[in-house]
Design a protein around this motif. Structure first.
Motif, PDB file in Angstrom:
ATOM      1  N   MET A   1       0.821  -1.213   0.000  1.00  0.00           N
ATOM      2  CA  MET A   1       0.000   0.000   0.000  1.00  0.00           C
ATOM      3  C   MET A   1       0.853   1.260   0.000  1.00  0.00           C
ATOM      4  N   LEU A   2       1.918   1.249   0.799  1.00  0.00           N
ATOM      5  CA  LEU A   2       2.794   2.414   0.846  1.00  0.00           C
ATOM      6  C   LEU A   2       3.481   2.621  -0.493  1.00  0.00           C
ATOM      7  N   LEU A 263     -13.053   6.935   6.122  1.00  0.00           N
ATOM      8  CA  LEU A 263     -12.226   7.587   5.108  1.00  0.00           C
ATOM      9  C   LEU A 263     -11.031   6.722   4.740  1.00  0.00           C
ATOM     10  N   GLY A 264     -10.529   5.955   5.712  1.00  0.00           N
ATOM     11  CA  GLY A 264      -9.436   5.045   5.409  1.00  0.00           C
ATOM     12  C   GLY A 264      -9.848   3.996   4.388  1.00  0.00           C
ATOM     13  N   LEU A 265     -11.072   3.470   4.523  1.00  0.00           N
ATOM     14  CA  LEU A 265     -11.579   2.503   3.555  1.00  0.00           C
ATOM     15  C   LEU A 265     -11.787   3.146   2.189  1.00  0.00           C
ATOM     16  N   ILE A 266     -12.307   4.371   2.188  1.00  0.00           N
ATOM     17  CA  ILE A 266     -12.527   5.066   0.920  1.00  0.00           C
ATOM     18  C   ILE A 266     -11.195   5.371   0.250  1.00  0.00           C
ATOM     19  N   ALA A 267     -10.166   5.666   1.057  1.00  0.00           N
ATOM     20  CA  ALA A 267      -8.843   5.932   0.492  1.00  0.00           C
ATOM     21  C   ALA A 267      -8.314   4.713  -0.249  1.00  0.00           C
ATOM     22  N   GLU A 268      -8.533   3.530   0.315  1.00  0.00           N
ATOM     23  CA  GLU A 268      -8.096   2.301  -0.361  1.00  0.00           C
ATOM     24  C   GLU A 268      -8.829   2.140  -1.693  1.00  0.00           C
ATOM     25  N   GLN A 269     -10.121   2.426  -1.694  1.00  0.00           N
ATOM     26  CA  GLN A 269     -10.902   2.304  -2.925  1.00  0.00           C
ATOM     27  C   GLN A 269     -10.433   3.293  -3.991  1.00  0.00           C
ATOM     28  N   THR A 270     -10.189   4.555  -3.602  1.00  0.00           N
ATOM     29  CA  THR A 270      -9.775   5.554  -4.584  1.00  0.00           C
ATOM     30  C   THR A 270      -8.354   5.286  -5.091  1.00  0.00           C
ATOM     31  N   GLU A 271      -7.496   4.756  -4.234  1.00  0.00           N
ATOM     32  CA  GLU A 271      -6.147   4.408  -4.677  1.00  0.00           C
ATOM     33  C   GLU A 271      -6.188   3.268  -5.693  1.00  0.00           C
ATOM     34  N   THR A 272      -7.061   2.303  -5.431  1.00  0.00           N
ATOM     35  CA  THR A 272      -7.197   1.191  -6.368  1.00  0.00           C
ATOM     36  C   THR A 272      -7.708   1.673  -7.720  1.00  0.00           C
ATOM     37  N   ALA A 306     -10.129  10.411 -11.245  1.00  0.00           N
ATOM     38  CA  ALA A 306      -9.699   9.517 -10.169  1.00  0.00           C
ATOM     39  C   ALA A 306      -8.739  10.218  -9.223  1.00  0.00           C
ATOM     40  N   ARG A 307      -7.837  11.042  -9.765  1.00  0.00           N
ATOM     41  CA  ARG A 307      -6.896  11.790  -8.928  1.00  0.00           C
ATOM     42  C   ARG A 307      -7.625  12.806  -8.060  1.00  0.00           C
ATOM     43  N   ARG A 308      -8.609  13.422  -8.635  1.00  0.00           N
ATOM     44  CA  ARG A 308      -9.398  14.396  -7.866  1.00  0.00           C
ATOM     45  C   ARG A 308     -10.090  13.720  -6.689  1.00  0.00           C
ATOM     46  N   ASP A 309     -10.705  12.563  -6.926  1.00  0.00           N
ATOM     47  CA  ASP A 309     -11.378  11.829  -5.852  1.00  0.00           C
ATOM     48  C   ASP A 309     -10.384  11.367  -4.794  1.00  0.00           C
ATOM     49  N   GLN A 310      -9.212  10.959  -5.221  1.00  0.00           N
ATOM     50  CA  GLN A 310      -8.178  10.506  -4.287  1.00  0.00           C
ATOM     51  C   GLN A 310      -7.721  11.653  -3.390  1.00  0.00           C
ATOM     52  N   GLU A 311      -7.514  12.814  -3.972  1.00  0.00           N
ATOM     53  CA  GLU A 311      -7.075  13.961  -3.182  1.00  0.00           C
ATOM     54  C   GLU A 311      -8.163  14.429  -2.236  1.00  0.00           C
ATOM     55  N   GLN A 312      -9.427  14.327  -2.642  1.00  0.00           N
ATOM     56  CA  GLN A 312     -10.512  14.733  -1.755  1.00  0.00           C
ATOM     57  C   GLN A 312     -10.501  13.912  -0.472  1.00  0.00           C
TER      58      GLN A 312
END
Length: 333
Positions: A1-2, A263-272, A306-312
């Motif tokens: 992940m890192l 938000l941690g779970l959403i971060a994993e989804q947006t990174e994927t 996707a980048r926009r959602d990830q940064e949000q």
């Protein structure tokens, strides 16, 4: 992940780099007001510099005015709704980082500055997303019109593409207007309403190893270290009133910690999804080079989205951590 986080970091920077021409335009068209050179905002403006300006805001010096002159409600980064419902403008109060009655005026002002700062960053990313989407829609419409003249496309299909283009064009106009509005709201939060900031520096955001604090630790720290809560407790005369205060502290802490976990779970989804969009863009680029695909526009626009959602999500994580710090009596930074 890192490793994934580091791999996508360069793409995040490139997404902001695409905004450079837009930033230059904003610097030319946004009013600079009548502020003297000594009062001019730093350019570019960092989050640390913005937070330092919060202590001089009239709301901090005259806390009583908060009731007579409420803060503007307009928000572009609703972290509560993003975490719990995915909706927008659903719970206005919980989306306002500064709304808690358990923090003092200085902490509330710093939280507002942070949230308004993040609003500007998100508005710029949203414009980049919609600008690319409009360009793709225009190319599709233009080609359809040309092929319709050759009898290869029906008028119905052209009308459908035109309607889609006009809808995206409308969204782009709204995003462009949001860039100006968010800057105006940030200027208000900074106490510099006549000087709209043009360029902002992307702050350091939480990493992948972020873990929500324990609920009992947050509640204990809020009661012991938050001077505003201690003052409220001293002013309350009945045990019923103090019980209500304790309930408010516990509920506030629970909501923020729960939000951080979601938000941690959403971060994993947006990174994927961002990683998938990177691979999809690479595939589209290969097909384009082999002349098997007409252009890269759609894949590029999807990557930008996707980048926009990830940064949000990352901005909401940083804001939620700051709210937790404020509740515990820690400085907001």
């Amino acid at each position: 992940m890192l490793a994934l986080r580091w791999r996508t970091a360069s793409c995040n920077i490139s997404a902001f780099t695409r905004l450079a021409p837009l930033v230059l335009v904003l610097a030319l068209v946004l009013p600079v007001g009548t502020a003297s050179a000594a009062e001019a905002l730093p350019d570019p403006l960092s989050l640390e510099q913005a937070l330092e300006l919060a202590k001089a805001h009239p709301r901090v010096a005259a806390d009583a005015d908060n009731l007579r002159f409420p803060r503007p409600l307009a928000l572009f980064i609703g972290c509560h709704d993003l975490a719990f419902t995915g909706a927008r403008d659903g719970d206005v109060r919980r989306n306002q980082a500064w709304a808690s009655s358990l923090i003092d005026a200085n902490a509330a002002q710093r939280l507002e500055v942070m949230q308004r700062f993040f609003d500007v960053l998100l508005a710029d990313l949203s414009f980049a997303r919609d600008n690319e989407a409009m360009a793709v829609a225009f190319v599709q419409l233009d080609r359809a019109r040309a092929r319709a003249e050759l009898g290869q496309f029906s008028p119905l299909r052209v009308a459908e593409l035109d309607a889609e283009y006009q809808m995206i064009r409308r969204q782009r106009a709204a995003s462009e207007a949001a860039q100006r509005l968010t800057r105006s709201l940030l200027a208000q939060a900074l106490g510099r309403p006549d000087t709209l900031p043009s360029k902002l520096t992307l702050p350091k955001l939480p990493g992948d190893d972020l873990k929500p604090p324990k609920l009992e630790d947050v509640i204990s720290a809020a009661r012991a270290d938050n001077a505003h809560i201690r003052q409220l407790a001293e002013e309350l005369k009945t045990k019923e009133a103090r019980a209500l205060l304790d309930m408010d502290i516990e509920q506030n802490a629970l909501e923020l910690i729960t939000r951080l976990g979601l938000l941690g779970l959403i971060a994993e989804q947006t990174e994927t999804e961002a990683y998938w969009r990177d691979l999809k863009l690479d595939e589209s680029r290969t097909l384009y080079e082999l002349e098997a695909q007409a252009d890269l526009g759609f894949s590029m626009s999807q990557q930008t989205r996707a980048r926009r959602d990830q940064e949000q999500v990352a901005l909401c994580q940083a804001l939620t951590l700051a709210e937790l710090d404020a509740l515990q009596g820690k400085p907001v930074r």
